[in-house]
Design a protein around this motif. Structure first.
Motif, mmCIF file in Angstrom:
data_model
loop_
_atom_site.group_PDB
_atom_site.id
_atom_site.type_symbol
_atom_site.label_atom_id
_atom_site.label_comp_id
_atom_site.label_asym_id
_atom_site.label_seq_id
_atom_site.Cartn_x
_atom_site.Cartn_y
_atom_site.Cartn_z
ATOM 1 N N UNK B 43 0.763 -1.186 -0.009
ATOM 2 C CA UNK B 43 0.293 0.105 0.028
ATOM 3 C C UNK B 43 0.904 1.139 0.113
ATOM 4 N N UNK B 44 1.881 1.155 0.692
ATOM 5 C CA UNK B 44 2.785 2.489 0.790
ATOM 6 C C UNK B 44 3.427 2.665 -0.537
ATOM 7 N N UNK B 45 4.014 1.835 -1.126
ATOM 8 C CA UNK B 45 4.712 2.138 -2.249
ATOM 9 C C UNK B 45 3.607 2.019 -3.505
ATOM 10 N N UNK B 46 2.464 1.538 -3.261
ATOM 11 C CA UNK B 46 1.272 2.047 -4.330
ATOM 12 C C UNK B 46 1.006 3.723 -4.251
ATOM 13 N N UNK B 47 0.882 4.196 -2.977
ATOM 14 C CA UNK B 47 0.705 5.244 -2.745
ATOM 15 C C UNK B 47 1.676 6.479 -3.290
#
Lengths: 107, 186
Positions: B43-47
């Motif tokens: 999720x963090x990398x996606x954000x």
């Protein structure tokens, strides 16, 4: 769930599962972060960008000018002062004897 | 009902209006973040990828063609950013789950506890998604979760429509297989 994986219909159940599973938290914080970045970028005018280039550019130009000035005043004058003049070269190589002999033979 | 269309907002954004672009971000962030997460898993990398995509869109919003829908345009940027990040990523830290672990968790499903079942379902879905190639994850997410057509997904991913159909087929088959035991009990 629809049985045929190759059909053209949406699989509503799988879709809902995926939306729920991939649904990101913190929508408000994410949007606020992007808005802040965009607002900051919009507030930066092209003149600010040019201004940010101007200072290092001027500093580099001043350094080059100082170096050039130093080279012209110190380096060149030192080179001229220390160089051997053509008269001295001519005298040290015995050129006068050669010229005298040549002119006598010509006659 | 949206009184101001995406196209209107994009045109105002192209004229330098950050508020208009902010409204577009507000509308499209959920979809963009889901697609980025489908591509990357973490999720963090996606954000981070989604943020890159939006900032790139802000810089290049002048190149948006207002005669075409805004969604595929922003999703193309986001999918490219996310898939590029995935390709460059050396270690997939967010996807430590393995099929072995999935089998073990499935075998320990504790009867009637719905919350536990939901949690295991999510874990199972996580594992099944992680086992798919990133493009298949994006394709099935855009088709079944976001409602885009095969043609639109093909345009977003820059691949032929037949490839998208194949990606959706394989992804669906894998996901349905992984979730079968949970879906049957509901």
């Amino acid at each position: 769930m629809i049985g045929n994986a190759f059909d053209h219909e949406r699989d509503a159940e799988l879709g809902a599962l995926l939306r729920d599973h991939l649904g990101p938290a913190g929508h408000g914080a994410f949007v606020a972060r992007i808005r802040a970045e965009v607002a900051r970028d919009a507030a930066t005018s092209p003149f600010d960008v040019l201004g940010s280039w101007l200072r290092p550019g001027l500093a580099a130009a001043a350094v080059v000018a100082m170096a050039a000035g130093w080279w012209l005043t110190t380096g060149v004058s030192h080179e001229v002062a220390s160089s051997t003049t053509p008269v001295e070269i001519f005298a040290s190589s015995g050129g006068s004897d050669y010229m005298l002999a040549t002119s006598v033979e010509g006659r | 009902m949206q009184t101001v269309t995406d196209t209107d907002l994009a045109q105002r954004a192209a004229a330098g209006d950050p508020e208009a672009f902010g409204a577009l971000v507000e509308r499209w962030a959920p979809t963009v973040r889901r697609v980025a997460r489908a591509a990357l898993g973490d999720p963090d990398e996606a954000d981070d990828a989604a943020q890159d995509a939006f900032l790139s869109a802000w810089t290049n919003v002048g190149s948006y063609d207002p005669t075409r829908p805004f969604g595929p345009w922003i999703l193309r940027i986001a999918a490219n950013r996310a898939l590029d990040r995935g390709r460059k990523r050396k270690v997939r830290a967010s996807e430590p789950l393995t099929e072995e672990r999935a089998e073990s968790t499935a075998g320990n499903l504790p009867g009637p506890d719905r919350e536990t079942e939901r949690s295991l379902l999510r874990e199972r879905l996580d594992v099944a998604l992680a086992a798919l190639p990133p493009r298949q994850r994006v394709a099935v997410t855009m088709f079944d979760a976001e409602g885009y057509s095969h043609g639109e997904i093909a345009e977003v991913l820059g691949v032929p429509e037949g490839t998208v159909r194949s990606d959706v087929f394989h992804a669906r088959r894998a996901l349905r297989g992984a979730l079968a035991m949970y879906r049957g009990g509901e």
